[in-house]
Design a protein around this motif. Structure first.
Motif, PDB file in Angstrom:
ATOM      1  N   ALA A 173       0.826  -1.209   0.000  1.00 53.50           N
ATOM      2  CA  ALA A 173       0.000   0.000   0.000  1.00 53.50           C
ATOM      3  C   ALA A 173       0.855   1.253   0.000  1.00 53.50           C
ATOM      4  CB  ALA A 173      -0.935  -0.008   1.209  1.00 53.50           C
ATOM      5  N   ILE A 174       1.918   1.230   0.816  1.00 50.66           N
ATOM      6  CA  ILE A 174       2.810   2.385   0.877  1.00 50.66           C
ATOM      7  C   ILE A 174       3.519   2.592  -0.458  1.00 50.66           C
ATOM      8  CG2 ILE A 174       4.912   3.283   1.944  1.00 50.66           C
ATOM      9  CD1 ILE A 174       4.024   1.874   4.536  1.00 50.66           C
ATOM     10  N   LEU A 175       3.986   1.501  -1.044  1.00 51.51           N
ATOM     11  CA  LEU A 175       4.701   1.611  -2.323  1.00 51.51           C
ATOM     12  C   LEU A 175       3.788   2.105  -3.434  1.00 51.51           C
ATOM     13  CD1 LEU A 175       6.888  -1.607  -2.140  1.00 51.51           C
ATOM     14  CD2 LEU A 175       7.710   0.744  -2.151  1.00 51.51           C
ATOM     15  N   PHE A 176       2.545   1.618  -3.459  1.00 51.92           N
ATOM     16  CA  PHE A 176       1.611   2.111  -4.472  1.00 51.92           C
ATOM     17  C   PHE A 176       1.285   3.580  -4.245  1.00 51.92           C
ATOM     18  CE2 PHE A 176      -0.002  -2.301  -5.683  1.00 51.92           C
ATOM     19  CZ  PHE A 176       0.588  -2.236  -6.925  1.00 51.92           C
ATOM     20  N   SER A 177       1.167   3.991  -2.977  1.00 56.60           N
ATOM     21  CA  SER A 177       0.957   5.413  -2.697  1.00 56.60           C
ATOM     22  C   SER A 177       2.147   6.231  -3.184  1.00 56.60           C
ATOM     23  CB  SER A 177       0.745   5.629  -1.198  1.00 56.60           C
ATOM     24  OG  SER A 177      -0.466   5.059  -0.772  1.00 56.60           O
ATOM     25  N   LEU A 178       3.355   5.710  -2.932  1.00 55.77           N
ATOM     26  CA  LEU A 178       4.549   6.393  -3.433  1.00 55.77           C
ATOM     27  C   LEU A 178       4.570   6.426  -4.952  1.00 55.77           C
ATOM     28  CD1 LEU A 178       7.266   4.989  -1.003  1.00 55.77           C
ATOM     29  CD2 LEU A 178       6.293   7.286  -1.024  1.00 55.77           C
ATOM     30  N   ALA A 179       4.114   5.328  -5.568  1.00 55.13           N
ATOM     31  CA  ALA A 179       4.074   5.283  -7.034  1.00 55.13           C
ATOM     32  C   ALA A 179       3.126   6.339  -7.576  1.00 55.13           C
ATOM     33  CB  ALA A 179       3.645   3.891  -7.503  1.00 55.13           C
ATOM     34  N   LEU A 180       1.959   6.469  -6.939  1.00 58.11           N
ATOM     35  CA  LEU A 180       1.002   7.485  -7.386  1.00 58.11           C
ATOM     36  C   LEU A 180       1.547   8.885  -7.137  1.00 58.11           C
ATOM     37  CD1 LEU A 180      -2.249   5.768  -6.101  1.00 58.11           C
ATOM     38  CD2 LEU A 180      -1.673   6.197  -8.488  1.00 58.11           C
ATOM     39  N   ALA A 181       2.167   9.089  -5.967  1.00 54.16           N
ATOM     40  CA  ALA A 181       2.763  10.392  -5.689  1.00 54.16           C
ATOM     41  C   ALA A 181       3.902  10.681  -6.652  1.00 54.16           C
ATOM     42  CB  ALA A 181       3.264  10.433  -4.242  1.00 54.16           C
TER      43      ALA A 181
END
Length: 936
Positions: A382-390
């Motif tokens: 979840a954190i990595l996908f949030s970072l990917a979106l950011a």
């Protein structure tokens, strides 16, 4: 006599002894916190063919039929029931629980048999997620049974478990009450933090979705929420908190959650990586997997799931997840930045799903640590996908900044790609991208310029305007018109590259052009403490027939470069002309240009003010007119150009070292200027000495202009009203800009028109149906419905054919004008329009008669065509006037010079008026030497 009542006690003792022979004993120490009891258990598979045995039958089974466990029970997916047994011996009083740490078990029967004394001394508890939650002895997501014993007690523990086809696995443990509560609090805290973090990530990205409207954010949010709900269910919390009275749904829910979160994970992959445009084949496969999961979900909900389709329904997992990772790696390798975090996060998805699926399928011995591993993997994912979106937002922001800062570099990159690949398709795409950019830039600049020039024209009619303010307004207007000319020339850069640039020659006042250039750069030179002088020889004709805009652009580029690279000193502009007998070249309009000229003329005509027709102008443009070579020299005292950079001066997007040091420009100005000069039969050359300065010399072929043509185009009157008795025509003003509509209202309402307004094409159609206007001024680019579509709808109505529609557009492309007229518009005007232009076209279409303010009509003055007429005009002056003018020139008294020129202007002959115009031009340029030579 035999006492038969002793038999039950003997039977109980025998059963106890029999059990003690096979039951593993667990001695519970006094300081117990927790004991893992898996390796102290023996198990027995229930024979389903014989029916379910009762507890006494289980206790009577010989020890050799039981099997010793060595690790946590793990029987995989099974529909069989299993019995487990052990004995607890308590040294001290004990208060605690037995916990089976595996929430997802269907039915559990706990039997606690104390002291092995009586068969009837049995505690029985029923648990499991197929039984009502409120029946549990302790409200908890796991299966927990309380156990409270005194010192010296022996408790025989037997339990039966049925998993209903799911994995039969668990971790049994004996806890003291205090230790269990402490451990439970820590576990609840960790689980709360885990689900709280997932919920925060979902809500945060949902907020961003509503801000940016990017579908990838919504798919990510839905994926995280469904994964969290699935884990919440597997861990038993859903049954405890969400649906405690729905055991059937509790068992069916995972079969629904699994395909749903796979669907959203695939949708996220498609949207985030833009696979539909970047990897079309992979995108089609993902859509197939989504369809398979939807089919599985439909069959599962309808109760018609077929086990022989298991392989088909496994494809989204077995093939889809690895394919998503491969797609991300391919795009990463191609340089797609946002694929970086995606690939790392998708590895997390694969790990998470394998852990999750292995837990459900029983592929390894069960341990709560696997759940914690899954939780960690999900959280990292979840954190990595949030970072990917950011990261994607940051990349988009960087791209936007880079696009704004390096627009010309991007255009050149597209051209380089076309040249390197030698593919027509790539070249066309680059050309289209440039055209779109230039069209948008033109529209964005022309729209505010329409208001600037329009309000400037309105303000010039104010009778209380002071001469200084009027001069300032004229400067604003001239500068705005120059800016538009620059925009049009930038648009033609693409035509130069494509070899489609054409000339648009017309008669123009050369002296007025030079005066405009001088006025444009005087302020800038004054700010840099530079002296700017403008000189032109007596041989230069005042009126020329050539492409005025291109000559103006050449002058602006040459003088602008001189100002840019001159730190101190002066800039001298010299313009002269040499008459030539026959150049062998013609400055005829091309067919396309002729058509455009006819359209402009027809748009500018009115019943009150007839203009020359195109046929007449074509006759005037015959090649027998006298030709001149106009020579423009711009000399500066600037930094000069190094010899090594001479080859770069006229190369597009190339700059000399001095240009790079200045940090200004794009390297296009001189390239465009030279192309223009060569197109007009001339060329541009230069000489330069480093640290001394440069001189650029442009030569252009022109023809002698017709004075009447220039003056008639300059003659105009200010319309103040409609003639008495004229009907009040209804005009509908359609434009999404409030400023543009307000400008038209201020222009048209005082004249006597009835006006209505609309902000888009949809409102225009509605206003037309209600109000039936006589004429509509229709903007082309608007939200909701554009002008072209609105024009087509109105013209298709019965009354639409009687209504005139004038298309108003900020587009500078001829193709846009043709397309708009093809939709049914009766005329076309480009923004920014002039006051007279729009009144003329309204008057022509509606056949109106105007009342003019004759005081604003420009005076048509003749021109001196040669030296003989100049000598005659000076000879006709009184001796005292010539003497006074010489003295004023010697003293540099500009006020006296202007007064004397005004007295010459008052003469009744054409020569006096022409001489006054020539002297005024020289005085405005402070060319006192030329005036002295004329009076000598």
């Amino acid at each position: 006599m035999t006492n038969y009542r002793i038999f039950p006690y003997l039977i109980g003792i025998l059963l106890t002894l029999s059990h003690l022979s096979y039951a593993e004993r667990i001695v519970v120490p006094a300081d117990i916190t927790s004991i893992q009891i898996a390796d102290k258990l023996r198990y027995l598979k229930e024979d389903a063919s014989k029916g379910r045995p009762d507890i006494n039958e289980i206790r009577a089974i010989p020890s050799d039929q039981w099997t010793q466990l060595t690790a946590n029970p793990n029987f995989g997916n099974t529909k069989d029931s299993y019995w487990f047994s052990t004995t607890l011996i308590f040294k001290q009083d004990f208060n605690g629980v037995i916990e089976l740490d595996r929430p997802y078990l269907d039915a559990i029967d706990f039997y606690l048999i104390t002291d092995h004394s009586q068969i009837d001394n049995i505690q029985h508890h029923q648990l499991g997620d197929k039984l009502p939650f409120y029946q549990r002895p302790i409200i908890h997501n796991n299966s927990i049974v309380p156990i409270k014993q005194t010192a010296g007690s022996h408790v025989h523990v037997i339990w039966r478990i049925f998993s209903g086809g799911a994995a039969l696995q668990f971790e049994p443990a004996l806890w003291s009450a205090n230790a269990f509560q402490a451990n439970n609090q820590i576990r609840l805290m960790l689980h709360s933090l885990f689900f709280g973090a997932l919920l925060f990530a979902a809500l945060y990205n949902l907020f961003i979705f509503f801000s940016v409207r990017e579908p990838a954010y919504l798919y990510y949010v839905m994926y995280i929420l469904v994964v969290a709900l699935a884990l919440f269910t597997v861990m038993g919390y859903s049954y405890q908190h969400l649906w405690p009275h729905s055991p059937d749904w509790n068992n069916e829910s995972l079969g629904i959650f699994n395909p749903i979160f796979r669907i959203f994970s695939f949708l996220f992959c498609l949207s985030f990586l833009h696979l539909e445009t970047r990897l079309k084949r992979a995108a089609r496969i993902f859509y197939l997997f989504i369809a398979i999961d939807l089919l599985f979900l439909t069959l599962y909900l309808s109760g018609t799931y077929y086990t022989h389709l298991f392989l088909l329904f496994s494809l989204p997992v077995l093939v889809g997840y690895p394919l998503a990772l491969i797609s991300g790696l391919i795009l990463w390798k191609k340089g797609i930045k946002e694929a970086r975090f995606f690939c790392i996060a998708w590895i997390g998805i694969v790990i998470t799903y394998n852990l999750y699926a292995s837990t459900l399928l029983g592929n390894f011995s069960y341990s709560p640590h696997f759940f914690y591993s899954t939780m960690i993997a999900v959280l990292l994912e979840a954190i990595l996908f949030s970072l990917a979106l950011a990261d994607r937002l940051n990349i988009a922001r960087e791209n936007a900044i880079e696009l704004l800062d390096t627009r010309t570099q991007l255009l050149q990159t597209e051209m380089d790609k076309a040249a390197n690949l030698h593919k027509v398709e790539v070249a066309e795409m680059a050309s289209q991208a440039k055209s779109t950019f230039l069209a948008n830039m033109s529209h964005e600049i022309r729209t505010p310029m329409n208001a600037i020039l329009g309000y400037s024209q309105l303000m010039q009619h104010d009778p209380e305007l002071t001469p200084k303010l009027k001069s300032n307004l004229e400067t604003i207007t001239h500068s705005g018109e120059h800016l538009l000319a620059l925009i049009n020339d930038v648009l033609e850069m693409s035509k130069i590259e494509a070899g489609r640039i054409t000339l648009r020659p017309k008669d123009f006042d050369c002296f007025a052009l030079l005066q405009d250039i001088d006025r444009m750069f005087q302020v800038r030179c004054a700010e840099q403490n530079l002296k700017l002088t403008m000189e032109h020889s007596n041989e230069l004709p005042q009126y020329l027939f050539a492409d005025r805009n291109k000559i103006s652009q050449i002058l602006i580029n040459l003088v602008g470069n001189a100002v840019k690279f001159t730190g101190k000193g002066s800039i001298n502009i010299r313009v002269t002309a040499v008459a030539i007998e026959d150049t062998g070249q013609s400055l005829q309009l091309s067919p396309t240009d002729s058509q455009e000229y006819e359209q402009v003329q027809s748009s500018s005509a009115s019943s009150s003010m007839p203009l020359p027709q195109p046929e007449h102008r074509t006759a005037l443009h015959a090649s027998e007119r006298e030709s001149h070579k106009v020579i423009i020299e711009v000399e500066d005292s600037g930094c000069g150009i190094e010899e090594a950079d001479h080859d770069k001066v006229f190369t597009s997007f190339e700059q000399s070292q001095s240009g790079l040091r200045s940090g200004q420009g794009t390297g296009l100005g001189l390239s465009i200027s030279r192309e223009y000069a060569r197109l007009m039969g001339g060329d541009i050359h230069f000489t330069s000495v480093p640290d001394k300065g440069s001189t650029f010399r442009a030569e252009i072929l022109c023809e002698l202009g017709e004075t009447t043509e220039v003056l008639s185009s300059q003659t105009h009157s200010h319309v103040i009203a409609l003639k008495e008795g004229s009907p009040h025509h209804r005009l509908l003003l359609v434009d999404d800009s409030d400023t543009n509509r307000d400008l038209l209202v201020q222009l048209l309402e005082p004249i006597g028109f009835k006006l209505a307004q609309a902000a888009n094409g949809k409102e225009a159609v509605e206003q037309f149906e209600k109000w039936q206007p006589h004429l509509i001024l229709m903007d082309n680019r608007m939200p909701i419905m554009g002008g072209a579509e609105a024009t087509g709808r109105i013209k298709s109505m019965p009354e639409g054919a009687k209504t005139f529609i004038v298309a108003v557009s900020a587009s500078a492309f001829e193709a846009d004008r043709i397309a708009i007229l093809a939709e049914g518009a009766d005329a076309f005007i480009r923004k920014p329009f002039k006051e007279q232009e729009i009144l003329d076209i309204i008057g022509r279409l509606l056949k109106l008669d105007y009342i003019f303010d004759e005081t604003t009509t420009a005076t048509v003055a003749p021109v001196i065509k040669g030296p003989e007429e100049l000598i005659q005009a000076i000879s006709a002056l009184p001796e005292q006037t010539i003497k006074n003018l010489r003295n004023a020139v010697t003293m540099g008294d500009m006020a006296s010079i202007r007064q004397l020129i005004d007295s010459i202007q008052e003469g009744n002959t054409d020569n006096c008026k022409a001489l006054a115009a020539r002297l005024t031009q020289l005085a405005m340029n402070y060319d006192y030497d030329a005036i002295s030579e004329l009076l000598a």
